[in-house]
Every structure is written in structure tokens, then in C-alpha cells.
Enzyme design. Structure first.
Site, PDB file in Angstrom:
ATOM      1  N   THR A  55       1.115  -1.032  -0.341  1.00 55.43           N
ATOM      2  CA  THR A  55       0.164   0.205   0.223  1.00 55.43           C
ATOM      3  C   THR A  55       0.412   1.367  -0.068  1.00 55.43           C
ATOM      4  OG1 THR A  55      -1.664  -1.203   1.145  1.00 55.43           O
ATOM      5  CG2 THR A  55      -1.839   1.093   1.151  1.00 55.43           C
ATOM      6  N   LYS A  82       9.522   8.278  20.240  1.00 54.91           N
ATOM      7  CA  LYS A  82       9.379   8.470  21.486  1.00 54.91           C
ATOM      8  C   LYS A  82       7.928   9.124  22.388  1.00 54.91           C
ATOM      9  CE  LYS A  82      13.470  10.275  19.261  1.00 54.91           C
ATOM     10  NZ  LYS A  82      14.036  11.293  18.291  1.00 54.91           N
ATOM     11  N   ARG A 104      -2.070   5.619   7.131  1.00 55.24           N
ATOM     12  CA  ARG A 104      -2.396   3.967   8.049  1.00 55.24           C
ATOM     13  C   ARG A 104      -1.821   4.054   8.965  1.00 55.24           C
ATOM     14  NH1 ARG A 104      -1.883  -2.171   6.204  1.00 55.24           N
ATOM     15  NH2 ARG A 104      -2.971  -1.470   4.644  1.00 55.24           N
TER      16      ARG A 104
END
Lengths: 304, 186
Positions: A55, A82, A104
Site C-alpha cells: 500500500t 518517542k 495507515r
């Protein structure tokens, strides 16, 4: 159209416009110069919080073929690891002037939230177990290319419906386009709300196959399974896998699809996956053209 | 787009005029390209593509030459894409022999600012490298904004910039005509 977040948001006309646009753009992939100047100077950010090869590459190729600048951002090794929040990441992208953000995310609904924080268009490239609209569009495009129509097609979607964003997006889009969808899965792999979806449900693959024009096999998403949904892989494969004997029950023009990645030998046998009636490889190529069409229609015109 | 009510349409060309203009252009193409042996006709959708097919028919009629004919959509190459919502694409259909080394005759219905032709030249460059590019247009209405001129013109039509020229073709619109719509206020 400002965003592409759910296949259910698309009207029949909008969906057909994307497919028709993709059909014209498919010719670009056949030329020696596979590039159009249309999105010159526009920035597309690929924001991937989950692993994805096809994708992400597909969106990247699509944006580059339209001459957009592409910035790839994957969560691993980024400020997200982080502890940065989605909102702060979004504001960073906003400051960079992204015209489109392809996202995504492992959490269902993340693209929807993102759309409230950025000015550019948001394209959902898969959110949790919710939706994956460009996959549904490329599947519809592949069906129309092979069978000449979508209206009235009988489509069986088989396997892990519960964890599949592909299944949900396909049910929504295909019902908009007039296809009759039947979901086939063991009861444990069907979502609880499935009776409200615009489709039929069956537990018996052998009964559904002879009536189907399209069989879409889904990958069993072991990485999302934290409980036992079926007794064993072998038993699943025996009842819901598409092997040579089941393949023979399909009528002669029926096609086999799979969104990838495949578990050969589990939901689909290698022989079926490599047969000329399988569209698995062309689905990848069609993915680029359909995503080009979506990007063009979302950010090719004036800034809203 | 200006949407004007009560516009008066005046027909400046009728069916037979269009017929004669296309016949003359077909003869001129044959003359200028010495028999049109290496010519490819490419129409700009929608009506330019229809005109290209009509010209190909005439060339075949007059000298028995089957000229490859197709269409080239220029939407993705426009310089005004950002001035409106994304437009649907027209059909691009390049004949099987391609355009490399050929004389391409671009065909459009109306030549106005020249921007469409500029976009078409860019589009051609991505498809191949023709030996030469020529331009045929049914109506040249003036007001060029770029250094572009037509090689074959059906009719030179002096217009005011505010006027609109509308080409109707029987394949698409049910009848043949060129109409001039009087100045619509912006």
C-alpha cells in the site's frame, strides 16, 4: 470529495468517477514516459504507523506518477516512538504544507480524527479493523476490468471478516455499485454487527462457490488474533481454504481475488493463486492507477 | 463558468458550411503533407476527436489513404487545473502505430487562447516524438494568449472576448452548427 476515509461515504456517481478516471490513467502505465505533470508542486505525505509494503509503495508510485512531492513517514524510528501524539504529528505535517496525507494507523477512526486537524485531504490507507477504501476501489476496478461490470455481480468474500478492513470497505462499496455480496466465514470470525451490513452471510463455502462470479479470499490475520478463533490452521484451511477441488466448483468465468499478502496453503492454495483466473498480480498494478485517480480527484483541483 | 440566461445564439455556420470547411481542410492536409502517407490525426476530446474522425473519412474518400486517427486528452496537462474542481478525464486513444516520426495533425473545434494547444503539445511529448505537429481547427476566433497559430482553419470568426462560440456536431449534439452566444456578463 475532500477526504477519502470510508468507502461508505462515496455515492455511486463518485465511485464510478474514480473508476472511470482510473481507466483513463491506466494507459499512462503502458507508456514509455509514465508520468503526468498534474500534481507538480503538491506535497503528499505517507504517514504509516503500521507496517505496509504494497500500500505504501503503491501510494508513493501513484503520487510520483502525478509529479507530486512525496514525503514518507513511518512511525518506527520517528518521534512517534518517542511518545508524540497523533495530533502533534498532524500539526507538524500541517506546518510542512501537506496537500494530502495518506494515513495507515492501527486504531480504527484515526484518519477521521486527523481530518479535523489538517487542512489537506486525508486518504485512509487502512485504519485498524475499520476500513481500507482504496483497496475496495482497486478490487472493484479489477472486477470491472475482468468481467465488464459490477452491477449484479455475485461476490463472495471469504475468511477473516472480523479483522478485515478490506471486507468492510468492499461490502460498502460493492453494495453501492449494485453487486450482491455474501460473506463466508466461521461464526467466530464474523463481527457482531454483521447483520446490519448490506450483504448476506454464510458459513458454508461449498454452497456459495457455484453461485459466485467473484471469490475474494482474505488473509487470516494471526497478528491480530489474541484468542483461539478456530481449532487449528489445518482445520480452517480444510473448511474455508480455496484449493483445487473447490476452485473446480466455480463457473468458468469466475475470478479469484486476494488483497495480499497471501498465506499460500492456508486460505488459498498456490495452484489457485497462480491460475490465470486469479487477479492477484493485476490487483497490484490496478492499485497504482486507482490511487492516482483518487489523488487527482482529491487534490488536482482548486484548494478548498 | 458564466451561466447566462436569455443569451441569443446566432448560427454563424450551418451544417453544409461545416461540411464544406472540413472537405477543404481534408484537401489541404493531403496537399500540404503530399498524400498524407505519414500523417496521424489526433483530436482533442470531445468535439475535436469527432472532427478528426470526419477528416479521416474524407481523406480516405478522396485518395484512398487510411490515415490513423485517435484522440488525445489534455486535462492532466492544463494550466488552469487549480482554478476549479478536478475535471473528469476525456479519452486518450493513440493509434497502434504510435506517433514517433509521424506528422501529427492536432484537431480541435475552436482555437481561442491557445492554451489547450499548448497543453496538447506537452501531452504529445510524453507519448512520443513526432516528425512535425500541425494544427487544424474548425473555428479560429482570435484572442490568442500564446504564440500559437493553426495550419488549417475552417472559418476565421471575429469575436468579442466576452462572446462564446459553441460548436455542435451531429454525432454528439444531434445537429451540425457553430453558434455565437452574445456577451454574457461575468
Amino acid at each position: 470529495m475532500k477526504h477519502l476515509i470510508s468507502a461508505g461515504d462515496l455515492s455511486r456517481d463518485e465511485a464510478l468517477l474514480i473508476l472511470d478516471t482510473a481507466e483513463e490513467l491506466a494507459r499512462v502505465s503502458e507508456r514509455s514516459i509514465k508520468k503526468l505533470p498534474t500534481l507538480r508542486g503538491r506535497t503528499v505525505v505517507n504517514l504509516f504507523f503500521e507496517d505496509s509494503t504494497r500500500t505504501r509503495i503503491s501510494f508513493e508510485a501513484a503520487a510520483k506518477r502525478l509529479s507530486a512531492d512525496v514525503i514518507n513517514f513511518s512511525a518506527k524510528g520517528s518521534s512517534v516512538s518517542k511518545g508524540e501524539s497523533l495530533k502533534d504529528t498532524a500539526l507538524t505535517l500541517e506546518a510542512m504544507g501537506a496537500d494530502a496525507v495518506v494515513i495507515r494507523h492501527g486504531a480504527s477512526g484515526a484518519p477521521h480524527r486527523l481530518a479535523n486537524w489538517v487542512r489537506g485531504s486525508v486518504l485512509n490507507a487502512g485504519d485498524g479493523t475499520h476500513e481500507h477504501p482504496t483497496q475496495a476501489l482497486l478490487d472493484a476496478f479489477s472486477m470491472r476490468q475482468r468481467l465488464g461490470r459490477i452491477d449484479g455481480l455475485k461476490v463472495a468474500i471469504v475468511g477473516d471478516i472480523l479483522h478485515s478492513r478490506v471486507a468492510r470497505s468492499n461490502v460498502l462499496l460493492l453494495s453501492t455499485l449494485g453487486a450482491e455480496v455474501t460473506l463466508v466465514a466461521p461464526p467466530t470470525l464474523l463481527p457482531v454487527s454483521v447483520e446490519r451490513w448490506p450483504c448476506q452471510v454464510s458459513y458454508d463455502l461449498d454452497a456459495v462457490l457455484p453461485k459466485s462470479d467473484v471469490v475474494m479470499m482474505l488473509r487470516v490475520q494471526l497478528e491480530r488474533m489474541n484468542a483461539a478463533y478456530f481449532p487449528s490452521a489445518r482445520e480452517y484451511s480444510r473448511r474455508y481454504g480455496l484449493d483445487r477441488d473447490r476452485f473446480a466448483k466455480l463457473h468458468d468465468d469466475a475470478i479469484v481475488m486476494h488483497p495480499g499478502p497471501m498465506n499460500r496453503g492456508m486460505e488459498i492454495s498456490a495452484e489457485v493463486a497462480d491460475s490465470p483466473r486469479s487477479t492477484i498480480v493485476e490487483q497490484v498494478g490496478n492499485g497504482v492507477t486507482v490511487r492516482m485517480a483518487a489523488l487527482y480527484l482529491l487534490i488536482g483541483g482548486e484548494n478548498q | 463558468m458564466t451561466h447566462a440566461r436569455n443569451q441569443v445564439a446566432r448560427a454563424v455556420l450551418e451544417g453544409p458550411d461545416i461540411h464544406r470547411a472540413l472537405t477543404r481542410i481534408a484537401h489541404e492536409i493531403l496537399e500540404r503533407t503530399r498524400g498524407a502517407s505519414d500523417v496521424v490525426l489526433l483530436g482533442i476530446p470531445t468535439r475535436g476527436a469527432t472532427l478528426a474522425h470526419r477528416l479521416a473519412e474524407r481523406v480516405a474518400q478522396f485518395e484512398g489513404v487510411k490515415v490513423p486517427v485517435g484522440s488525445i486528452d489534455i486535462t492532466m496537462y492544463r494550466d488552469d487545473l487549480r482554478l476549479g474542481p478536478a475535471r473528469p478525464l476525456g479519452k486518450t486513444d493513440v493509434p497502434a502505430g504510435g506517433i514517433d516520426g509521424k506528422t501529427v495533425v492536432l484537431v480541435d473545434d475552436v482555437l481561442f487562447s491557445g492554451r489547450t494547444v499548448r497543453a496538447a503539445l506537452d501531452a504529445l511529448g510524453d507519448i512520443g516524438r513526432p516528425k512535425a505537429v500541425q494544427l487544424a481547427t474548425l473555428v479560429d476566433r482570435g484572442h490568442r494568449e500564446l504564440p500559437i497559430r493553426a495550419d488549417y482553419v475552417g472559418k476565421n470568426l471575429p469575436t468579442a472576448k466576452s462572446e462564446k462560440v459553441k460548436v455542435l456536431l451531429s454525432e454528439i449534439d444531434g445537429r451540425d452548427a457553430v453558434e455565437l452566444l452574445k456577451g454574457a456578463e461575468k
